[in-house]
Motif scaffolding. Structure first.
Motif, mmCIF file in Angstrom:
data_model
loop_
_atom_site.group_PDB
_atom_site.id
_atom_site.type_symbol
_atom_site.label_atom_id
_atom_site.label_comp_id
_atom_site.label_asym_id
_atom_site.label_seq_id
_atom_site.Cartn_x
_atom_site.Cartn_y
_atom_site.Cartn_z
ATOM 1 N N ASP A 89 -48.407 62.369 87.160
ATOM 2 C CA ASP A 89 -47.409 61.762 86.280
ATOM 3 C C ASP A 89 -46.658 60.628 86.977
ATOM 4 O O ASP A 89 -45.622 60.181 86.507
ATOM 5 C CB ASP A 89 -46.404 62.818 85.813
ATOM 6 C CG ASP A 89 -47.071 63.931 85.008
ATOM 7 O OD1 ASP A 89 -47.997 63.626 84.243
ATOM 8 O OD2 ASP A 89 -46.645 65.092 85.162
ATOM 9 N N GLY A 90 -47.163 60.154 88.115
ATOM 10 C CA GLY A 90 -46.474 59.114 88.875
ATOM 11 C C GLY A 90 -45.255 59.630 89.603
ATOM 12 O O GLY A 90 -44.365 58.850 89.972
ATOM 13 N N PHE A 91 -45.193 60.918 89.839
ATOM 14 C CA PHE A 91 -44.024 61.540 90.461
ATOM 15 C C PHE A 91 -44.117 61.449 91.988
ATOM 16 O O PHE A 91 -45.192 61.604 92.571
ATOM 17 C CB PHE A 91 -43.923 63.002 90.033
ATOM 18 C CG PHE A 91 -42.758 63.729 90.636
ATOM 19 C CD1 PHE A 91 -41.479 63.540 90.158
ATOM 20 C CD2 PHE A 91 -42.944 64.601 91.698
ATOM 21 C CE1 PHE A 91 -40.395 64.209 90.715
ATOM 22 C CE2 PHE A 91 -41.877 65.277 92.258
ATOM 23 C CZ PHE A 91 -40.600 65.072 91.765
ATOM 24 N N LEU A 92 -42.972 61.181 92.626
ATOM 25 C CA LEU A 92 -42.897 61.076 94.086
ATOM 26 C C LEU A 92 -41.805 61.999 94.596
ATOM 27 O O LEU A 92 -40.703 62.034 94.042
ATOM 28 C CB LEU A 92 -42.592 59.634 94.498
ATOM 29 C CG LEU A 92 -42.289 59.394 95.995
ATOM 30 C CD1 LEU A 92 -43.539 59.632 96.832
ATOM 31 C CD2 LEU A 92 -41.749 57.987 96.211
ATOM 32 N N HIS A 93 -42.108 62.730 95.668
ATOM 33 C CA HIS A 93 -41.117 63.598 96.314
ATOM 34 C C HIS A 93 -41.203 63.384 97.810
ATOM 35 O O HIS A 93 -42.269 63.521 98.418
ATOM 36 C CB HIS A 93 -41.392 65.064 95.974
ATOM 37 C CG HIS A 93 -40.460 66.037 96.655
ATOM 38 N ND1 HIS A 93 -40.658 66.478 97.946
ATOM 39 C CD2 HIS A 93 -39.313 66.636 96.225
ATOM 40 C CE1 HIS A 93 -39.695 67.314 98.273
ATOM 41 N NE2 HIS A 93 -38.870 67.429 97.256
ATOM 42 N N GLN A 94 -40.068 63.019 98.423
ATOM 43 C CA GLN A 94 -39.970 62.885 99.879
ATOM 44 C C GLN A 94 -38.740 63.641 100.348
ATOM 45 O O GLN A 94 -37.698 63.629 99.673
ATOM 46 C CB GLN A 94 -39.831 61.423 100.313
ATOM 47 C CG GLN A 94 -41.062 60.570 100.133
ATOM 48 C CD GLN A 94 -40.827 59.155 100.653
ATOM 49 O OE1 GLN A 94 -39.704 58.689 100.792
ATOM 50 N NE2 GLN A 94 -41.917 58.458 100.946
#
Length: 398
Positions: free
Chosen positions: A175-180
């Motif tokens: 879904d184009g999700f980013l987690h850092q």
């Protein structure tokens, strides 16, 4: 008698304070006369026994000069008692010709040096005392360094073990999700701190993020931070959210903390399964930064409506207000602890602050945690003194 090594310290330029433990008045007078002739005569405190020396020992004493033939202790037993009495003070042992071997043994068990009374002159005695003081200072400095290194290694192991493993479905990446997420321990004092973070996705698809900071530094605060993080994760997985969750965490904090002065700031975020809407609670914590439509062309600023209320652990029966935030298709949320914005700029007194952090993000043209943290460290010009935790969640438009 031990030989004076090369590089022996010169005569002291400021007055020293010596505790002389000697029961023979003639020998004590000899020591006082020899030292009286030096360029900077020391202050001498005379004690005739170990018992009397305990009464006369003060923090100003830099060196204990002791004869090992005392009325209430002899030999190495006397030395052990002196070292136990003054563990951070230099010790110089005086011996006679017949027991010079005791001096060698004395150095082996902790004295800085020894002298044979019959061979002592003014110059030798003064320089031996100076040498003993400097050697003790070096020993203490080395001990502190080793202790600091050991503490740093233990903290690093603990910090690594305390970091969470996010609970998220891999499908979010489609879904184009980013987690850092990043955690950087402060290293100036090599102490654990109470910064913590966690990310959990519940079965309904909603994403839950928390970041928090227990006031203070040390293992107690770090343990409390872990307790709160695990309690938060457990409550989220059990279906609790919002004010109910915060009220329970407040009770956990009050039961687990070591003193009533300890409080915790926190920010929680719940993002709907379709990644279009978020609900936040900012509990006395720095408000997250929100980006909509990209850093260069969109909106960048602190989440409006923060804070939701005071930190946990201060007031009872608090209702923390929810902050509803429409996200859209292209957005980013940066949650962080104050270690990120309280870094100094150029090594001076000015702190980075929220505005400085936003300027930094605009310069980069995006929110990249590694680049931001590297830039903050370079501006600070030193190891960060406070722990730093940060979590970035974002959705990129397709």
């Amino acid at each position: 008698m031990t030989a004076l090594p090369p590089g022996m310290p010169a005569a002291p330029t400021e007055m020293q304070t010596i505790l002389l433990i000697e029961d023979d008045a003639g020998d004590a007078f000899l020591v006082e006369e020899l030292l009286a002739g030096t360029a900077t005569p020391p202050k001498i405190i005379w004690a005739r026994s170990l018992a009397e020396s305990r009464e006369r020992l003060t923090d100003e004493v830099q060196c204990v000069v002791v004869d090992l033939s005392l009325p209430d202790a002899t030999g190495l037993d006397a030395l052990h008692q002196v070292i136990a009495m003054a563990p951070d003070t230099a010790v110089l042992v005086l011996t006679g010709l017949d027991d010079a071997h005791v001096g060698v043994e004395a150095v082996a068990v902790g004295a800085q040096d020894y002298l044979v009374k019959q061979d002592v002159d003014e110059r030798l005695l003064a320089r031996a005392i100076s040498y003993a003081i400097e050697r003790k200072r070096a020993d203490l400095a080395q001990r502190k360094l080793v202790d600091a290194q050991r503490l740093s290694h233990e903290n690093a192991r603990l910090e690594h073990g305390l970091l969470p493993v996010p609970l998220m479905r891999q499908a979010l990446s489609s879904d184009g999700f980013l987690h850092q997420a990043r955690y950087l321990p402060g290293r100036r004092q090599a102490l654990l701190a109470g910064d913590f973070w966690d990310t959990v996705q519940t079965p309904d698809g909603a994403l839950h993020v928390v970041i928090g900071d227990v006031c203070g530094h040390g293992p107690d605060e770090a343990a409390l931070g872990v307790a709160l993080r695990i309690a938060w994760r457990t409550l989220v997985l059990a279906g609790h959210t919002g004010g109910d969750l915060l009220a329970t965490l407040d009770r956990v904090l009050r039961h687990e903390r070591k003193s009533p002065e300890i409080f915790t700031t926190m920010c929680t975020v719940m993002i709907d399964a379709d990644l279009s809407h978020a609900r936040l609670h900012v509990v006395g914590h720095p408000p997250p930064l929100f980006v909509r439509g990209g850093v260069r062309e969109g909106v960048l600023g602190a989440v409006p409506g923060a804070p939701s209320g005071p930190p946990l652990g201060i007031f009872s029966d608090i209702d923390w207000a929810a902050i509803d935030l429409p996200l859209g298709d292209d957005w980013a949320l940066l949650l962080y602890t104050d270690g990120l914005i309280e870094a100094t700029v150029g090594g001076g007194p000015d702190l980075l602050g929220t505005e400085g952090l936003m300027r930094l993000i605009r310069e980069h043209g995006e929110i990249d945690l590694d680049r931001i943290i590297t830039s903050v460290q370079e501006m600070h010009r030193d190891a960060l003194s406070d722990d730093l935790a940060a979590v970035l969640v974002a959705r990129r438009a397709k």
